[in-house]
Design an enzyme around this catalytic site. Structure first.
Site, PDB file in Angstrom:
ATOM      1  N   HIS A 102       0.869  -1.182   0.000  1.00  0.00           N
ATOM      2  CA  HIS A 102       0.000   0.000   0.000  1.00  0.00           C
ATOM      3  C   HIS A 102       0.906   1.232   0.000  1.00  0.00           C
ATOM      4  CE1 HIS A 102      -3.025  -2.890   1.944  1.00  0.00           C
ATOM      5  NE2 HIS A 102      -3.391  -2.689   0.683  1.00  0.00           N
ATOM      6  N   GLU A 129       1.666   3.584   3.139  1.00  0.00           N
ATOM      7  CA  GLU A 129       2.077   2.978   4.415  1.00  0.00           C
ATOM      8  C   GLU A 129       3.583   3.085   4.503  1.00  0.00           C
ATOM      9  OE1 GLU A 129      -1.891   0.107   4.637  1.00  0.00           O
ATOM     10  OE2 GLU A 129       0.084  -0.832   4.735  1.00  0.00           O
ATOM     11  N   ARG A 158      -3.055   4.604  -1.233  1.00  0.00           N
ATOM     12  CA  ARG A 158      -3.057   3.168  -0.943  1.00  0.00           C
ATOM     13  C   ARG A 158      -2.867   2.363  -2.232  1.00  0.00           C
ATOM     14  NH1 ARG A 158      -4.958  -0.140   3.319  1.00  0.00           N
ATOM     15  NH2 ARG A 158      -6.078  -2.012   2.721  1.00  0.00           N
ATOM     16  N   ASN A 176      -3.387  -5.684  -2.384  1.00  0.00           N
ATOM     17  CA  ASN A 176      -3.324  -6.798  -1.438  1.00  0.00           C
ATOM     18  C   ASN A 176      -4.589  -7.656  -1.422  1.00  0.00           C
ATOM     19  OD1 ASN A 176      -1.547  -8.136   0.274  1.00  0.00           O
ATOM     20  ND2 ASN A 176      -2.484  -7.256   2.120  1.00  0.00           N
ATOM     21  N   ARG A 177      -5.421  -7.495  -2.450  1.00  0.00           N
ATOM     22  CA  ARG A 177      -6.577  -8.380  -2.625  1.00  0.00           C
ATOM     23  C   ARG A 177      -6.543  -9.050  -4.005  1.00  0.00           C
ATOM     24  NH1 ARG A 177      -6.181  -6.635   1.690  1.00  0.00           N
ATOM     25  NH2 ARG A 177      -7.721  -5.679   3.074  1.00  0.00           N
ATOM     26  N   HIS A 197       3.079  -3.795   6.579  1.00  0.00           N
ATOM     27  CA  HIS A 197       1.980  -2.823   6.511  1.00  0.00           C
ATOM     28  C   HIS A 197       1.952  -1.951   7.754  1.00  0.00           C
ATOM     29  CE1 HIS A 197      -0.206  -4.626   3.026  1.00  0.00           C
ATOM     30  NE2 HIS A 197       0.555  -5.646   3.367  1.00  0.00           N
ATOM     31  N   GLU A 202       1.985  -5.832  10.697  1.00  0.00           N
ATOM     32  CA  GLU A 202       0.968  -4.754  10.678  1.00  0.00           C
ATOM     33  C   GLU A 202       1.178  -3.920  11.942  1.00  0.00           C
ATOM     34  OE1 GLU A 202      -1.382  -2.668   9.014  1.00  0.00           O
ATOM     35  OE2 GLU A 202      -2.281  -4.551   8.287  1.00  0.00           O
ATOM     36  N   TYR A 249     -10.555   1.249   5.741  1.00  0.00           N
ATOM     37  CA  TYR A 249     -11.829   0.541   5.714  1.00  0.00           C
ATOM     38  C   TYR A 249     -13.009   1.491   5.879  1.00  0.00           C
ATOM     39  CZ  TYR A 249      -8.585  -3.329   6.537  1.00  0.00           C
ATOM     40  OH  TYR A 249      -7.536  -4.209   6.459  1.00  0.00           O
TER      41      TYR A 249
END
Lengths: 290, 290
Positions: free
Chosen positions: B12, B15, B54, B61-62, B103, B163, B275
């Site tokens: 991302h 980050e 991002r 990351n998906r 992350h 993370e 989110y």
């Protein structure tokens, strides 16, 4: 007399607390004690809000210099600035008596009232807010005349900004939201008292404030890449004194870089996300009494 | 044996802590005690980093499910995923033994190791990291088989995520940076010990971990607008128990909404900025021992 007040959120589209306050007050109505005031609630940059970004093309809150307003350009925010200036201003000859523009910051600045003039009116306003909200900070950006600023709030006869943090961009924190609401209400309470001629010179106690100095950049290498980060001893210590010889940066090879000023300074906007691309680490200020 | 390890930052682009660690280690070299390991240092999404966002088109990351990798599409991140999968993978038959993807989060999750399997190897890794870093949290996302995740790190034979938070997007905090570096080094220390066959079953004490439950959404009105914010009693309390009857949201008209679960849960990713657009307020988890 304040016959017309504009309360603005979303000048930066990812600063959620002002946006939420405007939307809530649009839905619920503003608190009844402000009924005597003519308050317009405005979201400034809907497109940026929708995209959850600070701005689409350029920073809206830098588009309100006389020069920028008199030099038509095609960017989304330049066009938006024209329209907002027509609505609240025109700047220098404004329809709107008072523009209150709400922001938030990733820096731990708490609830900060930013005033652009240290005249009798703004001194009384600062003292009133500080009396109602002792935890508030007063930041004075009077390094140039009011009308020379590029801020949205300068479209009004008078204009101030509310700046609350720390809050990440795109996030709404309850503590930041409540501080924002409390400061907005304190400013509107002042407007009522002012209209009712209840504000007397020297009736309110003098208060602490911080006068903006200059921006301090991150240390860079010859390629313009950062070689240091904000020191942990400075991080989150907005408006606390930074003494000569105290660490302000830590280099990536572990050395401290010290504040070399002749006297202490009061840093703020420490590690603000929006200034990261500009390599601005923080702004200095001097502690004064208003 | 770990013959090839990929340490990745910038999956991302906003980050900063992983990006900075990768760039610093590229410049300074990785710490000498890891010389026996073959560690490749990679920035995953340079374009997103340059734009300080991002992602450009969709969340990188998906993009690493088998389906997504086998269905060529034209988005920047879909193409990038193909290229990364060719480099580290191909997924399911990988060249790379271990992908460690770094992350950070706006949530106060501290230093969290995310593992996708609770098998013997990952249990030993978790225990080792927790022994070196007692302040670390271990998050177990094993609700589906390893290869069914869409995460970048699943391109390796094994893959984990680091993370760390809280850190606003686009900001580098020294505390978050140092926790990130410490956890990356702890994982690499484990790899050395593992290669040297110094990791014995049951030699390391069992450790606390949190097994992912489900996402909890913000309460919305009939138009899909939020009517509440994360309660101040929950904000910043990632991985702390949320008991039945404890407040989790406060509505904009001042009412509390309580956690109605049958037992306590351990919220994390509380009020994570990324989110926000998805209206996810936090994720639940169950406390387990590994």
């Amino acid at each position: 007399m304040f016959n017309s007040i504009a309360l603005v959120g979303g000048t930066h589209g990812n600063e959620t607390s002002g946006i939420q306050l405007i939307n809530n007050w649009k839905k619920q109505g503003i608190p009844q004690r402000f009924n005597a005031l003519n308050v317009a609630l405005t979201i400034a940059n809907e497109a940026a809000l929708e995209a959850n970004v600070r701005f689409i093309d350029e920073d809206l809150n830098r588009q309100f210099t006389m020069d920028a307003l008199n030099t038509p350009r095609a960017s989304k925010e330049a066009l938006l600035a024209q329209s907002i200036n027509n609505k609240f201003g025109p700047k220098g000859n404004a329809k709107t008596d008072f523009v209150i523009d709400i922001h938030n910051t990733t820096s731990e600045m708490g609830a900060t009232l930013i005033i652009l003039e240290a005249d009798e009116f703004h001194i009384q306003l600062a003292r009133f807010v500080k009396q109602q909200m002792p935890e508030a900070n007063i930041l004075v950006e009077d390094e140039k005349p009011y009308l020379e600023h590029g801020y949205l709030c300068t479209t009004g006869k008078k204009g101030v900004m509310i700046e609350v943090g720390g809050q990440p961009q795109g996030v709404l924190r309850e503590d930041v939201y409540l501080l924002t609401q409390t400061m907005a209400e304190a400013i509107l309470d002042f407007c009522i008292a002012y209209n009712n001629q209840q504000i007397e010179t020297d009736a309110l106690p003098a208060c602490e404030a911080f006068r903006l100095g200059k921006n301090i950049g991150f240390p860079l290498d010859e390629k313009g890449k950062r070689i240091a980060m904000v020191h942990h001893a400075l991080q989150d210590n907005d408006f606390k004194p930074l003494l000569p010889g105290s660490p302000m940066f830590r280099t990536f090879d572990g050395k401290d870089i010290l504040w070399q000023g002749e006297k202490e300074t009061y840093p703020h906007f420490i590690n603000e996300a929006a200034y990261f691309k500009l390599d601005v680490a923080f702004a200095t200020s001097e502690r004064i009494m208003l």
